[in-house]
Design a protein around this motif. Structure first.
Motif, PDB file in Angstrom:
ATOM      1  N   ILE A  16      -2.864   4.879  -6.101  1.00 32.09           N
ATOM      2  CA  ILE A  16      -4.078   4.865  -5.286  1.00 32.09           C
ATOM      3  C   ILE A  16      -4.811   6.178  -5.525  1.00 32.09           C
ATOM      4  O   ILE A  16      -4.250   7.254  -5.335  1.00 32.09           O
ATOM      5  CB  ILE A  16      -3.749   4.703  -3.789  1.00 32.09           C
ATOM      6  N   ARG A  36       0.834  -1.211   0.000  1.00 30.52           N
ATOM      7  CA  ARG A  36       0.000   0.000   0.000  1.00 30.52           C
ATOM      8  C   ARG A  36       0.868   1.260   0.000  1.00 30.52           C
ATOM      9  O   ARG A  36       0.567   2.237  -0.680  1.00 30.52           O
ATOM     10  CB  ARG A  36      -0.928  -0.009   1.207  1.00 30.52           C
ATOM     11  N   ALA A  49       2.293   1.623  -3.506  1.00 33.59           N
ATOM     12  CA  ALA A  49       1.257   2.086  -4.433  1.00 33.59           C
ATOM     13  C   ALA A  49       0.958   3.567  -4.236  1.00 33.59           C
ATOM     14  O   ALA A  49       0.798   4.309  -5.212  1.00 33.59           O
ATOM     15  CB  ALA A  49      -0.008   1.252  -4.254  1.00 33.59           C
ATOM     16  N   ALA A  50       0.893   4.005  -2.993  1.00 30.23           N
ATOM     17  CA  ALA A  50       0.631   5.422  -2.715  1.00 30.23           C
ATOM     18  C   ALA A  50       1.782   6.291  -3.220  1.00 30.23           C
ATOM     19  O   ALA A  50       1.560   7.338  -3.837  1.00 30.23           O
ATOM     20  CB  ALA A  50       0.401   5.643  -1.226  1.00 30.23           C
TER      21      ALA A  50
END
Length: 59
Positions: A36, A27, A30-31
């Motif tokens: 995202i 996560r 991805a950020a």
């Protein structure tokens, strides 16, 4: 997972060290890579509509 592509973008584009890449959660990665999408905040009109549909109970 496309590890090669992710490593190239993180280390080449973001200048992360290999240790930073491997320490990041999927996560976080991805950020950082802009994968995202942020959800838009609830507008006042929608908020008022929801409050009318689901009023607070005082019992």
């Amino acid at each position: 997972m496309p590890w090669q592509t992710l490593m190239e973008r993180a280390m080449g584009g973001l200048c992360w060290r290999p240790a930073d890449f491997w320490a990041a959660t999927p996560r976080e990665l991805a950020a950082a890579l802009g994968l995202i999408r942020q959800k838009a905040a609830l507008g006042r009109r929608d908020f008022d509509r929801l409050m009318g549909q689901f009023p607070d109970r005082l019992d």
